[in-house]
Design a protein around this motif. Structure first.
Motif, PDB file in Angstrom:
ATOM      1  N   LYS A 108       0.970  -0.972   0.023  1.00  0.00           N
ATOM      2  CA  LYS A 108       0.064   0.231   0.171  1.00  0.00           C
ATOM      3  C   LYS A 108       0.792   1.111   0.151  1.00  0.00           C
ATOM      4  CE  LYS A 108      -4.039  -2.017   2.237  1.00  0.00           C
ATOM      5  NZ  LYS A 108      -4.941  -1.855   0.982  1.00  0.00           N
ATOM      6  N   ILE A 109       1.904   0.993   0.687  1.00  0.00           N
ATOM      7  CA  ILE A 109       2.712   2.419   0.899  1.00  0.00           C
ATOM      8  C   ILE A 109       3.357   2.569  -0.520  1.00  0.00           C
ATOM      9  CG2 ILE A 109       5.004   2.974   1.815  1.00  0.00           C
ATOM     10  CD1 ILE A 109       4.040   1.976   4.421  1.00  0.00           C
ATOM     11  N   SER A 110       3.589   1.863  -1.105  1.00  0.00           N
ATOM     12  CA  SER A 110       4.360   2.111  -2.598  1.00  0.00           C
ATOM     13  C   SER A 110       3.548   2.593  -3.424  1.00  0.00           C
ATOM     14  CB  SER A 110       4.842   0.548  -3.210  1.00  0.00           C
ATOM     15  OG  SER A 110       3.853  -0.282  -3.424  1.00  0.00           O
ATOM     16  N   ARG A 111       2.229   2.104  -3.315  1.00  0.00           N
ATOM     17  CA  ARG A 111       1.087   2.809  -4.238  1.00  0.00           C
ATOM     18  C   ARG A 111       0.729   4.176  -3.884  1.00  0.00           C
ATOM     19  NH1 ARG A 111       0.257  -0.320  -8.806  1.00  0.00           N
ATOM     20  NH2 ARG A 111       1.829  -1.907  -8.316  1.00  0.00           N
ATOM     21  N   TYR A 112       0.706   4.311  -2.414  1.00  0.00           N
ATOM     22  CA  TYR A 112       0.616   5.806  -1.884  1.00  0.00           C
ATOM     23  C   TYR A 112       1.727   6.754  -2.310  1.00  0.00           C
ATOM     24  CZ  TYR A 112      -4.000   5.208   0.176  1.00  0.00           C
ATOM     25  OH  TYR A 112      -5.346   4.983   0.252  1.00  0.00           O
ATOM     26  N   GLU A 113       2.835   6.070  -2.535  1.00  0.00           N
ATOM     27  CA  GLU A 113       3.945   7.193  -2.782  1.00  0.00           C
ATOM     28  C   GLU A 113       3.969   7.494  -3.966  1.00  0.00           C
ATOM     29  OE1 GLU A 113       7.476   5.370   0.274  1.00  0.00           O
ATOM     30  OE2 GLU A 113       7.205   4.308  -1.688  1.00  0.00           O
ATOM     31  N   ILE A 114       3.352   6.659  -5.050  1.00  0.00           N
ATOM     32  CA  ILE A 114       3.090   6.952  -6.278  1.00  0.00           C
ATOM     33  C   ILE A 114       1.891   8.127  -6.423  1.00  0.00           C
ATOM     34  CG2 ILE A 114       2.435   6.307  -8.729  1.00  0.00           C
ATOM     35  CD1 ILE A 114       3.665   3.615  -7.854  1.00  0.00           C
ATOM     36  N   ALA A 115       0.911   7.478  -5.556  1.00  0.00           N
ATOM     37  CA  ALA A 115      -0.223   8.547  -5.730  1.00  0.00           C
ATOM     38  C   ALA A 115      -0.014  10.234  -5.180  1.00  0.00           C
ATOM     39  CB  ALA A 115      -1.263   8.031  -4.651  1.00  0.00           C
ATOM     40  N   VAL A 116       0.905  10.023  -4.269  1.00  0.00           N
ATOM     41  CA  VAL A 116       1.193  11.401  -3.722  1.00  0.00           C
ATOM     42  C   VAL A 116       1.923  12.307  -4.908  1.00  0.00           C
ATOM     43  CG1 VAL A 116       2.664  12.604  -2.127  1.00  0.00           C
ATOM     44  CG2 VAL A 116       1.271  11.033  -1.235  1.00  0.00           C
ATOM     45  N   LYS A 117       2.746  11.603  -5.593  1.00  0.00           N
ATOM     46  CA  LYS A 117       3.490  12.217  -6.488  1.00  0.00           C
ATOM     47  C   LYS A 117       2.753  12.711  -7.831  1.00  0.00           C
ATOM     48  CE  LYS A 117       8.102  10.412  -5.780  1.00  0.00           C
ATOM     49  NZ  LYS A 117       8.618   9.065  -5.910  1.00  0.00           N
ATOM     50  N   THR A 118       1.530  11.566  -8.162  1.00  0.00           N
ATOM     51  CA  THR A 118       0.904  11.813  -9.627  1.00  0.00           C
ATOM     52  C   THR A 118      -0.517  12.331  -9.279  1.00  0.00           C
ATOM     53  OG1 THR A 118      -0.019   9.489  -9.403  1.00  0.00           O
ATOM     54  CG2 THR A 118       2.210   9.757 -10.625  1.00  0.00           C
ATOM     55  N   GLY A 119      -0.837  12.316  -8.022  1.00  0.00           N
ATOM     56  CA  GLY A 119      -2.253  12.561  -7.731  1.00  0.00           C
ATOM     57  C   GLY A 119      -3.287  11.319  -8.005  1.00  0.00           C
ATOM     58  N   ASP A 125      -4.465  -5.718 -10.728  1.00  0.00           N
ATOM     59  CA  ASP A 125      -5.747  -6.131 -11.030  1.00  0.00           C
ATOM     60  C   ASP A 125      -6.574  -6.852  -9.872  1.00  0.00           C
ATOM     61  OD1 ASP A 125      -5.434  -5.253 -13.447  1.00  0.00           O
ATOM     62  OD2 ASP A 125      -4.585  -7.147 -14.314  1.00  0.00           O
ATOM     63  N   ASP A 126      -5.899  -7.808  -9.202  1.00  0.00           N
ATOM     64  CA  ASP A 126      -6.565  -8.515  -8.350  1.00  0.00           C
ATOM     65  C   ASP A 126      -6.712  -7.742  -6.730  1.00  0.00           C
ATOM     66  OD1 ASP A 126      -4.039  -8.485  -7.444  1.00  0.00           O
ATOM     67  OD2 ASP A 126      -3.964 -10.356  -6.546  1.00  0.00           O
ATOM     68  N   ASP A 127      -6.415  -6.543  -6.742  1.00  0.00           N
ATOM     69  CA  ASP A 127      -6.503  -5.718  -5.556  1.00  0.00           C
ATOM     70  C   ASP A 127      -7.679  -5.372  -5.363  1.00  0.00           C
ATOM     71  OD1 ASP A 127      -5.932  -3.599  -3.639  1.00  0.00           O
ATOM     72  OD2 ASP A 127      -4.178  -4.363  -3.843  1.00  0.00           O
ATOM     73  N   LYS A 128      -8.245  -4.925  -4.143  1.00  0.00           N
ATOM     74  CA  LYS A 128      -9.627  -4.626  -3.834  1.00  0.00           C
ATOM     75  C   LYS A 128      -9.434  -3.041  -3.528  1.00  0.00           C
ATOM     76  CE  LYS A 128     -11.876  -9.026  -2.505  1.00  0.00           C
ATOM     77  NZ  LYS A 128     -10.570  -9.673  -2.250  1.00  0.00           N
ATOM     78  N   CYS A 129      -8.504  -2.279  -3.941  1.00  0.00           N
ATOM     79  CA  CYS A 129      -8.521  -0.972  -4.285  1.00  0.00           C
ATOM     80  C   CYS A 129      -8.851  -0.177  -3.007  1.00  0.00           C
ATOM     81  CB  CYS A 129      -9.549  -0.452  -5.114  1.00  0.00           C
ATOM     82  SG  CYS A 129      -9.447  -1.292  -6.998  1.00  0.00           S
ATOM     83  N   ILE A 130      -8.208  -0.678  -1.640  1.00  0.00           N
ATOM     84  CA  ILE A 130      -8.524   0.269  -0.534  1.00  0.00           C
ATOM     85  C   ILE A 130      -7.289   0.943  -0.016  1.00  0.00           C
ATOM     86  CG2 ILE A 130      -9.058  -0.018   1.982  1.00  0.00           C
ATOM     87  CD1 ILE A 130     -10.693  -2.493   0.940  1.00  0.00           C
TER      88      ILE A 130
ATOM     89  N   THR B  76      -6.485  13.180   0.488  1.00  0.00           N
ATOM     90  CA  THR B  76      -5.730  12.610   1.756  1.00  0.00           C
ATOM     91  C   THR B  76      -4.821  11.649   1.523  1.00  0.00           C
ATOM     92  OG1 THR B  76      -7.699  11.112   1.978  1.00  0.00           O
ATOM     93  CG2 THR B  76      -8.109  12.917   3.069  1.00  0.00           C
ATOM     94  N   PHE B  77      -4.479  11.711   0.202  1.00  0.00           N
ATOM     95  CA  PHE B  77      -3.347  10.539  -0.151  1.00  0.00           C
ATOM     96  C   PHE B  77      -2.278  11.052   0.865  1.00  0.00           C
ATOM     97  CE2 PHE B  77      -4.457  10.275  -5.024  1.00  0.00           C
ATOM     98  CZ  PHE B  77      -5.701   9.221  -4.660  1.00  0.00           C
ATOM     99  N   ALA B  78      -1.703  11.934   0.877  1.00  0.00           N
ATOM    100  CA  ALA B  78      -0.403  12.144   1.878  1.00  0.00           C
ATOM    101  C   ALA B  78      -0.610  11.553   3.213  1.00  0.00           C
ATOM    102  CB  ALA B  78      -0.015  13.637   1.669  1.00  0.00           C
ATOM    103  N   ALA B  79      -1.889  12.096   3.799  1.00  0.00           N
ATOM    104  CA  ALA B  79      -2.244  11.681   5.118  1.00  0.00           C
ATOM    105  C   ALA B  79      -2.138  10.179   5.302  1.00  0.00           C
ATOM    106  CB  ALA B  79      -3.538  12.460   5.607  1.00  0.00           C
ATOM    107  N   ARG B  80      -3.106   9.441   4.188  1.00  0.00           N
ATOM    108  CA  ARG B  80      -3.038   8.100   4.459  1.00  0.00           C
ATOM    109  C   ARG B  80      -1.652   7.608   4.222  1.00  0.00           C
ATOM    110  NH1 ARG B  80      -7.304   6.789  -0.230  1.00  0.00           N
ATOM    111  NH2 ARG B  80      -7.782   8.917  -0.313  1.00  0.00           N
ATOM    112  N   LEU B  81      -0.854   8.014   3.392  1.00  0.00           N
ATOM    113  CA  LEU B  81       0.754   7.481   3.297  1.00  0.00           C
ATOM    114  C   LEU B  81       1.415   7.512   4.639  1.00  0.00           C
ATOM    115  CD1 LEU B  81       2.991   6.372   1.886  1.00  0.00           C
ATOM    116  CD2 LEU B  81       3.344   8.719   1.132  1.00  0.00           C
ATOM    117  N   GLN B  82       1.156   8.709   5.340  1.00  0.00           N
ATOM    118  CA  GLN B  82       1.975   8.977   6.562  1.00  0.00           C
ATOM    119  C   GLN B  82       1.442   8.013   7.709  1.00  0.00           C
ATOM    120  OE1 GLN B  82       1.730  12.783   8.451  1.00  0.00           O
ATOM    121  NE2 GLN B  82       2.778  12.233  10.037  1.00  0.00           N
ATOM    122  N   LEU B  83      -0.012   7.759   7.660  1.00  0.00           N
ATOM    123  CA  LEU B  83      -0.613   6.963   8.552  1.00  0.00           C
ATOM    124  C   LEU B  83      -0.182   5.485   8.442  1.00  0.00           C
ATOM    125  CD1 LEU B  83      -4.216   6.780   9.557  1.00  0.00           C
ATOM    126  CD2 LEU B  83      -3.095   4.740   9.165  1.00  0.00           C
TER     127      LEU B  83
END
Lengths: 130, 130
Positions: A108-119, A125-130, B76-83
């Motif tokens: 999850k952290i790896s995904r969120y690191e991308i998300a914070v950069k790219t928005g 595919d098999d992930d339940k997107c949480i 809240t991407f950044a906040a979630r990442l931090q959490l």
DNA sequence: GCTTGACTTGGAGTATACTCCAAGTAATAT
DNA sequence: ATATTACTTGGAGTATACTCCAAGTCAAGC
């Protein structure tokens, strides 16, 4: 060694030390003539054991049982061995759970690191997107 | 999927599932016209996450916070990442404690295995003989 | 001799995480 | 249609592990 010194040495409250003794998680500590606890080296061993095992999540009941067996002498070697083995099993299981959760968090952290950069938050595919 | 099916699939009580929803540890589950919980695939993702994290000892409060952030959307991407990072840290610490305790248990077990065979419990020099 | 601070005990209170229960509603089987 | 079963809610109860408190005792410094 006074309870205060032990409390400071191991960073554990005096209340907790007395509590551990009262419930039999550590053997009774010897006292000064005035009735004040005077921790010996061997007592510190018990305190260390208690802190180590509790911080790993081993239940208090198991430690009380171990102390009881210990106080019954050499006849309880086998029982003590079994108790220790059971608790090891339980800690190994706990460790497996922990590793599973850490892996999930890492993903999850790896995904969120991308998300914070790219928005944009993306998942495989098999992930339940949480 | 009914609460009963979910309960059986994940081996968790219906009470706990309702409890998790009530306190906001998983989002509100959609209902049938009759008001009965009807778990969707995405809900199962949350249930799995909750079970996985709880079984690793992650506090409920952290999961509630994560769900709240999730529901507030992309801001809240950044906040979630931090959490998530904080919780990973805490689990890594817990893992270290666990490993320390397991090592201690392994050492004791090895001594007790000898003791059961020989009738004598022996320790290395620096050990506090417990 | 007296004050201060650390110690004692037993019991009550708190935090976390469920777990159970009562009273009522809904869905399914005969 | 009715009996059985599963579901609902909100609130109370339980288990574990501390944590705090009150009332009293003891020891060291001034």
């Amino acid at each position: 060694m006074t309870i205060k010194e032990v409390s400071e040495k191991y960073n554990i409250s005096q209340d907790t030390l007395r509590y551990y003794e009262r419930i039999g998680m550590i053997p009774e500590i010897s006292r000064t003539p005035g009735g004040i606890r005077n921790y010996q080296e061997s007592d510190l061993g018990w305190v260390e054991l208690a802190i180590c095992m509790r911080s790993a999540g081993l239940p208090i009941e198991a430690l009380i049982e171990y102390v009881k067996l210990y106080q019954q002498g050499d006849a309880t070697f086998a029982a003590r061995l079994q108790l220790l083995q059971e608790q090891r099993e339980s800690l190994e299981e706990q460790k497996a759970q922990l590793e599973k959760a850490i892996n999930k968090l890492n993903y999850k952290i790896s995904r969120y690191e991308i998300a914070v950069k790219t928005g944009k938050l993306t998942w495989e595919d098999d992930d339940k997107c949480i």
